[in-house]
Design a protein around this motif. Structure first.
Motif, PDB file in Angstrom:
ATOM      1  N   GLY A 137     -20.250  12.664 135.403  1.00  0.00           N
ATOM      2  CA  GLY A 137     -21.257  11.771 134.819  1.00  0.00           C
ATOM      3  C   GLY A 137     -21.845  10.864 135.876  1.00  0.00           C
ATOM      4  O   GLY A 137     -23.055  10.644 135.929  1.00  0.00           O
ATOM      5  N   LEU A 156     -24.387  12.723 138.195  1.00  0.00           N
ATOM      6  CA  LEU A 156     -25.647  13.034 137.497  1.00  0.00           C
ATOM      7  C   LEU A 156     -26.486  11.770 137.380  1.00  0.00           C
ATOM      8  O   LEU A 156     -27.700  11.792 137.550  1.00  0.00           O
ATOM      9  CB  LEU A 156     -25.370  13.622 136.101  1.00  0.00           C
ATOM     10  CG  LEU A 156     -24.732  15.024 136.069  1.00  0.00           C
ATOM     11  CD1 LEU A 156     -24.445  15.443 134.632  1.00  0.00           C
ATOM     12  CD2 LEU A 156     -25.622  16.065 136.731  1.00  0.00           C
ATOM     13  N   LEU A 212     -29.256  12.857 134.454  1.00  0.00           N
ATOM     14  CA  LEU A 212     -28.184  12.947 133.465  1.00  0.00           C
ATOM     15  C   LEU A 212     -28.505  13.970 132.375  1.00  0.00           C
ATOM     16  O   LEU A 212     -27.682  14.811 132.041  1.00  0.00           O
ATOM     17  CB  LEU A 212     -27.921  11.559 132.867  1.00  0.00           C
ATOM     18  CG  LEU A 212     -26.655  11.443 132.031  1.00  0.00           C
ATOM     19  CD1 LEU A 212     -25.435  11.892 132.810  1.00  0.00           C
ATOM     20  CD2 LEU A 212     -26.460  10.014 131.556  1.00  0.00           C
ATOM     21  N   THR A 213     -29.740  13.939 131.839  1.00  0.00           N
ATOM     22  CA  THR A 213     -30.059  14.840 130.733  1.00  0.00           C
ATOM     23  C   THR A 213     -30.405  16.236 131.235  1.00  0.00           C
ATOM     24  O   THR A 213     -29.810  17.223 130.811  1.00  0.00           O
ATOM     25  CB  THR A 213     -31.266  14.299 129.928  1.00  0.00           C
ATOM     26  OG1 THR A 213     -31.205  12.875 129.984  1.00  0.00           O
ATOM     27  CG2 THR A 213     -31.237  14.791 128.520  1.00  0.00           C
ATOM     28  N   THR A 250     -27.439  18.252 132.662  1.00  0.00           N
ATOM     29  CA  THR A 250     -26.489  18.840 131.724  1.00  0.00           C
ATOM     30  C   THR A 250     -27.010  20.191 131.238  1.00  0.00           C
ATOM     31  O   THR A 250     -26.276  21.168 131.138  1.00  0.00           O
ATOM     32  CB  THR A 250     -26.270  17.873 130.544  1.00  0.00           C
ATOM     33  OG1 THR A 250     -26.093  16.579 131.090  1.00  0.00           O
ATOM     34  CG2 THR A 250     -25.059  18.246 129.735  1.00  0.00           C
ATOM     35  N   ARG A 251     -28.315  20.270 130.989  1.00  0.00           N
ATOM     36  CA  ARG A 251     -28.915  21.524 130.518  1.00  0.00           C
ATOM     37  C   ARG A 251     -28.799  22.607 131.605  1.00  0.00           C
ATOM     38  O   ARG A 251     -28.405  23.735 131.340  1.00  0.00           O
ATOM     39  CB  ARG A 251     -30.396  21.262 130.196  1.00  0.00           C
ATOM     40  CG  ARG A 251     -31.149  22.453 129.639  1.00  0.00           C
ATOM     41  CD  ARG A 251     -32.572  22.037 129.277  1.00  0.00           C
ATOM     42  NE  ARG A 251     -33.315  21.494 130.430  1.00  0.00           N
ATOM     43  CZ  ARG A 251     -33.989  22.242 131.300  1.00  0.00           C
ATOM     44  NH1 ARG A 251     -34.015  23.547 131.180  1.00  0.00           N
ATOM     45  NH2 ARG A 251     -34.638  21.681 132.311  1.00  0.00           N
ATOM     46  N   LEU A 260     -26.657  22.796 134.023  1.00  0.00           N
ATOM     47  CA  LEU A 260     -25.264  23.199 134.282  1.00  0.00           C
ATOM     48  C   LEU A 260     -24.799  24.314 133.347  1.00  0.00           C
ATOM     49  O   LEU A 260     -23.944  25.120 133.704  1.00  0.00           O
ATOM     50  CB  LEU A 260     -24.335  21.988 134.156  1.00  0.00           C
ATOM     51  CG  LEU A 260     -24.455  20.985 135.315  1.00  0.00           C
ATOM     52  CD1 LEU A 260     -23.667  19.725 135.009  1.00  0.00           C
ATOM     53  CD2 LEU A 260     -23.969  21.614 136.605  1.00  0.00           C
ATOM     54  N   PHE A 290     -18.498  26.382 130.017  1.00  0.00           N
ATOM     55  CA  PHE A 290     -18.876  25.599 131.185  1.00  0.00           C
ATOM     56  C   PHE A 290     -18.310  26.320 132.409  1.00  0.00           C
ATOM     57  O   PHE A 290     -17.156  26.107 132.755  1.00  0.00           O
ATOM     58  CB  PHE A 290     -18.271  24.198 131.142  1.00  0.00           C
ATOM     59  CG  PHE A 290     -18.559  23.455 129.874  1.00  0.00           C
ATOM     60  CD1 PHE A 290     -19.824  22.945 129.624  1.00  0.00           C
ATOM     61  CD2 PHE A 290     -17.560  23.261 128.933  1.00  0.00           C
ATOM     62  CE1 PHE A 290     -20.081  22.250 128.454  1.00  0.00           C
ATOM     63  CE2 PHE A 290     -17.817  22.570 127.767  1.00  0.00           C
ATOM     64  CZ  PHE A 290     -19.073  22.062 127.516  1.00  0.00           C
ATOM     65  N   GLU A 331     -16.367  20.304 138.777  1.00  0.00           N
ATOM     66  CA  GLU A 331     -16.923  19.004 139.127  1.00  0.00           C
ATOM     67  C   GLU A 331     -17.741  19.090 140.417  1.00  0.00           C
ATOM     68  O   GLU A 331     -18.846  18.560 140.507  1.00  0.00           O
ATOM     69  CB  GLU A 331     -15.755  18.027 139.298  1.00  0.00           C
ATOM     70  CG  GLU A 331     -16.149  16.688 139.849  1.00  0.00           C
ATOM     71  CD  GLU A 331     -14.929  15.864 140.236  1.00  0.00           C
ATOM     72  OE1 GLU A 331     -13.824  16.154 139.737  1.00  0.00           O
ATOM     73  OE2 GLU A 331     -15.086  14.948 141.047  1.00  0.00           O
ATOM     74  N   ALA A 368     -20.970  21.008 140.071  1.00  0.00           N
ATOM     75  CA  ALA A 368     -21.936  20.172 139.362  1.00  0.00           C
ATOM     76  C   ALA A 368     -22.535  19.142 140.314  1.00  0.00           C
ATOM     77  O   ALA A 368     -23.733  18.855 140.271  1.00  0.00           O
ATOM     78  CB  ALA A 368     -21.254  19.486 138.185  1.00  0.00           C
ATOM     79  N   GLN A 382     -12.180  21.233 131.069  1.00  0.00           N
ATOM     80  CA  GLN A 382     -13.078  21.856 130.110  1.00  0.00           C
ATOM     81  C   GLN A 382     -12.330  22.403 128.914  1.00  0.00           C
ATOM     82  O   GLN A 382     -12.862  23.152 128.119  1.00  0.00           O
ATOM     83  CB  GLN A 382     -13.867  22.946 130.821  1.00  0.00           C
ATOM     84  CG  GLN A 382     -14.683  22.323 131.952  1.00  0.00           C
ATOM     85  CD  GLN A 382     -15.535  23.315 132.657  1.00  0.00           C
ATOM     86  OE1 GLN A 382     -15.356  24.506 132.490  1.00  0.00           O
ATOM     87  NE2 GLN A 382     -16.473  22.833 133.440  1.00  0.00           N
TER      88      GLN A 382
END
Ligand SMILES: Nc1nc2c(c(=O)[nH]1)N[C@H]1C(S)=C(S)[C@@H](COP(=O)(O)OP(=O)(O)OC[C@H]3O[C@@H](n4cnc5c(=O)[nH]c(N)nc54)[C@H](O)[C@@H]3O)O[C@H]1N2
Ligand SMILES: Nc1nc2c(c(=O)[nH]1)N[C@H]1C(S)=C(S)[C@@H](COP(=O)(O)OP(=O)(O)OC[C@H]3O[C@@H](n4cnc5c(=O)[nH]c(N)nc54)[C@H](O)[C@@H]3O)O[C@H]1N2
Ligand SMILES: [Mo]
Length: 783
Positions: free
Chosen positions: A29, A32, A38-39, A42-43, A45, A70, A74, A77, A264
């Motif tokens: 988090g 990101l 952030l938004t 997430t999509r 990923l 997922f 980490e 990402a 996850q």
């Protein structure tokens, strides 16, 4: 050398948690947010490492056919967030800062400027990078390269570029007239590429993901999986849940190899059911691997001698040894002769521990052996890898399900780059085939690898250095010698996504050519294009970009290579660079024509879930070695770093490794969570006994100086002492901050990989100690 960002805010804590878990989710988090995605992040990923998505730009671990929801970790990402960041290094940004100013910025600050949006050229008069049009940049670079002596031009590649770009790049270099194609692999797994062909006749690992389900034992050498290939923890977790032993050989107790909570898996998160990853942790000394393996081999061979005499079940696979191998008798004699005192002293662990490991290994029907930089970055790395294969061959552990050797590669396509011809060794490419396909004479002269290129740069013999990605100046050893020499190169060109040290310390003329990242939509005349990569297990995957490019001025790596090629080569009717750029499937057709065995029907097969595997003779017990056998290779000594001075008083062995918040020279933050280090990278992790013996105490600032005979002073100041679970005589610090300490000549024999894991150093207190920070926390639980 005085280091920047002295750790004022450094805190240390003992990380008592498992790897993964809520800490991972929190860290995700925060990155990101840091990159302001952030938004959207997430999509994006959700498509990472999926059969119809994009291949992660971080590590090269295998991508399963039936992915988790997922299928990212980490750190993967973080790498994604880093690429799709909304931060931008625009011409206005460059106008605000001189390059001399950038020199005082840390690596973190440089890259934090964000994605480079326009092609830029260094301007001497203003000491700034100024925007330039693509055409002008290509024309100027083209005319400089045309005027240069081909042998003095280097084409470096960092292992991220796709199979398509890499194939074009090597073809361009060879048509231009050289094999000067060093790549990041020269600092990484080149020791593997040199060692394995002699023993098992292939240059890459033999393990695939399926083998995890069939194995009965895993041996793990010198890889920090929790940080550097975290998705593999899923496979390890499954293996451990079946009760399969995992024996780890590592000087540091790495959290990710001790235990793991799956971040996850909601069930595990709520009930922190940690999986113990290692069933036995053999905490060898740095450079103790050959000795440790010799100890295990000795026990196996001697126990087998007894079994044979007493007509008990054999411990060695005698049938396999007889039918498939050569050199066993000589190796067995050396193992019987080996002295346990010598083994214990060099390995730094007891005979009992090694016998226990050998016994576990002997009880396993099938065993796999994985390894990373802890093995490849030593003077005698090639020999150590021979020892690892010797151990596997003793029990026929190559070429059957659940068995094999698995070098864990670094960059996401570093193995693939080699497969499609990025190598300085002309014998590694199908020269006749290339000649037939493109009607040109492929240069025969061996090109420069990374260390050799550095040597030529020091001699001021290089006239242009082209970088397809990476951060060469920062990744190589011996910064205090290399940086001044690097500035004298007449021309440096960097295909980049972010500003880094190699843009700031540059040649007399310097260009930054900003490219699309793999996650971005790559729109060409023939529509949106996909690329492909090879993972650590020899499987090829398609990858499709999915986010809007960081700037409308970016070009794809394929387009950049094509434009340079058009300007430096005599037109060749067999290569239509424009057509290749318009439609990458045509590049794949060309790759398939050059390498039909591996890449036949490339375009149809590239979206196979889990990737399509390249054929590997060793997997079928066919040995493409000189004598047609798998070879035991007897070591002439067990000393992995013979150029090290004896471990005399005051001399310590330093390993330089990655922390949890970096991708190589890209530093995302100053924390190394699993090792409990926060807010600084200028740290030395030391054994308490050494700290006491040297009259130091926790938190002291020390200067590390290399012990070498060449009369060149190499040191790094202001390193904070921190007690850690590491054998006496061994210390750890971070790459790339400590690279000034590695002499260029301290590299692996044969493979020339810089020996970044065994640097002899002495420590002294840094003069003029900075005020002690007040917020040092030791031994408290991790936040
Ligand atoms: N998140 C993230 N992922 C990455 C990278 C990254 O920087 N960040 N880098 C990528 C790249 S290019 C690579 S090559 C890989 C690198 O991944 P690793 O191979 O894990 O590399 P290092 O971080 O150098 O860690 C080396 C490990 O070997 C151990 N070691 C050191 N010396 C010895 C020794 O003499 N013997 C043994 N047995 N162990 C030893 C160290 O304690 C450490 O655990 O990761 C890839 N993946
Ligand atoms: N002391 C010490 N030194 C080491 C090591 C060690 O363990 N210890 N490890 C060695 C190893 S294993 C390796 S692999 C090398 C790494 O050496 P390199 O591969 O040269 O370095 P990286 O840090 O991976 O390169 C990062 C840069 O790549 C650029 N980049 C990122 N994405 C893209 C992209 O999509 N396209 C392009 N064109 N550029 C992109 C960004 O500008 C970023 O700054 O370092 C080696 N050096
Ligand atoms: Mo690497």
């Amino acid at each position: 050398m005085k280091t920047k960002d002295i750790p004022e805010e450094a805190t240390f804590s003992e990380y008592t948690h498992a790897a993964g878990g809520w800490g991972s989710v929190r860290a995700l988090g925060s990155i990101l947010r840091q990159e302001h995605v952030l938004t959207s992040g997430t999509r994006v990923l959700m498509k990472q490492n999926k059969p119809d998505g994009f291949a992660c730009v971080s590590c090269s671990w295998a991508k399963p056919a039936d992915p988790h929801v997922f299928e990212f970790c980490e750190n993967g990402a973080k790498a994604t967030a880093w690429e799709i960041t909304d931060k931008r290094a625009t011409p206005e940004f460059f106008a605000r800062h001189t390059v001399t100013e950038f020199e005082s910025w840390s690596d973190l600050e440089l890259e934090a400027a964000g994605r480079v949006t326009h092609p830029m050229r260094y301007d001497d008069a203003s000491d700034k990078y100024l925007p330039i049009s693509w055409d002008k940049a290509f024309d100027e670079i083209g005319s400089a390269l045309r005027a240069a002596d081909a042998e003095k031009v280097v084409f470096y590649a960092s292992g991220r570029a796709s199979l398509e770009t890499s194939y074009m790049y090597q073809l361009m270099a060879r048509m231009y007239g050289n094999n000067n194609l060093p790549d990041s692999s020269n600092m990484c797994h080149e020791s593997t590429s040199v060692a394995l062909p002699k023993t098992i006749g292939v240059a890459v690992g033999t393990v695939t993901l399926d083998d995890f389900a069939a194995t009965d034992c895993l041996l793990f050498f010198g890889h920090n999986t929790g940080t550097n290939a975290p998705r593999m923890l899923h496979s390890l977790e499954e293996v451990r849940k079946r009760g399969v032993p995992v024996i780890t050989f590592n000087p540091l107790r790495e959290r990710g190899l001790v235990s793991f909570v799956n971040p996850q898996s909601p069930l595990e998160m709520l009930t922190p059911a940690r999986t113990a990853i290692s069933s036995q942790y053999v905490q060898i000394k740095i450079g103790g691997d050959s000795a440790a393996v010799m100890g295990m081999a000795k026990w196996l061979i001697e126990a087998d001698d007894v079994a044979r005499e007493t007509r008990q079940p054999r411990l060695l696979d005698a049938g396999f040894i007889a039918d498939h191998t050569a050199g066993f008798e000589e190796f067995a004699a050396a193992a019987r002769r080996a002295d346990w005192n010598d083994i214990e002293r060099r390995a730094g662990v007891s005979r009992a521990e090694l016998e226990q490991a050998a016994q576990t290994y002997a009880n396993a029907r099938s065993a796999m052996l994985m390894y990373g930089m802890g093995v490849t970055q030593h003077r005698e790395a090639v020999r150590t890898i021979h020892m690892l294969t010797n151990l596997l061959l003793l029990r026929g552990n190559i070429g059957r399900p659940g068995a094999g050797i698995c070098p864990i590669r670094g960059h996401s396509n570093v193995q693939g780059q080699r497969t499609v011809g990025i190598t300085e060794k002309p014998e590694m490419v199908p020269r006749e085939k290339l000649k037939e396909q493109y009607c040109f004479d492929v240069p025969e002269k061996k090109g420069l690898n990374t260390v050799e290129a550095c040597e030529e740069i020091l001699k001021e013999k290089i006239s242009a250095f082209f970088m397809l990605g990476g951060n060469f100046v920062r990744a190589i050893p011996d910064h205090s010698r290399m940086e001044p020499a690097w500035r004298k190169i007449p021309l440096t060109v960097q295909v980049v996504t972010r500003l880094n040290r190699s843009s700031v310390i540059h040649g007399r003329r310097s260009y930054l050519l900003p490219c699309l990242g793999r996650i971005e939509i790559d729109q060409q005349a023939g529509g949106a294009q996909a690329v492909s990569v090879e993972d650590s297990t020899g499987c090829m995957h398609g990858s499709r970009g999915m986010v809007k490019p960081a700037s409308e001025h970016l070009l794809s790596e394929v387009a950049i290579v094509a434009e340079i090629a058009k300007r430096i080569l005599i037109p060749n009717p067999r290569v239509n660079w424009n057509a290749w750029t318009a439609d990458y499937s045509r590049i794949r057709d060309a790759i398939a024509e050059t390498y039909p065995e591996i890449f036949h029907d490339f375009n149809e097969r590239m979206w196979t879930p889990g990737g399509f595997a390249r054929p590997l003779a060793a997997r079928e017990r066919k040995w493409k070695t000189g004598n047609g056998k798998a070879n035991f290779i007897t070591p002439d000594s067990l000393d992995e770093d013979p150029d090290m001075p004896a471990d005399g008083p005051g001399v310590l062995r330093l390993m330089t490794t990655r922390g949890d918040s970096q991708f190589n020279t890209t530093v995302y933050g100053l924390d190394d969570r699993f090792r409990g280090v926060h807010g600084t990278r200028h740290v030395l992790l030391m054994n308490v006994a050494d700290i006491g013996r040297l009259g130091l105490k926790e938190g002291d600032l020390v200067t590390a100086s290399t012990v070498s005979q060449d009369g060149i002073a190499r040191s790094v100041d202001d390193l904070r002492v921190h007690a850690f679970d590491i054998p006496a005589g061994c210390i750890m610090g971070y790459f790339p901050e400590l690279n000034p300490l590695i002499p260029l000549a301290h590299h692996a024999k044969d493979s020339k990989v810089p020996a970044a894991k065994s640097i002899p150093v002495r420590l002294t207190r840094t003069q003029m100690q900075a005020a002690q920070p007040e917020d040092i926390v030791i031994g408290a639980p991790a936040p």
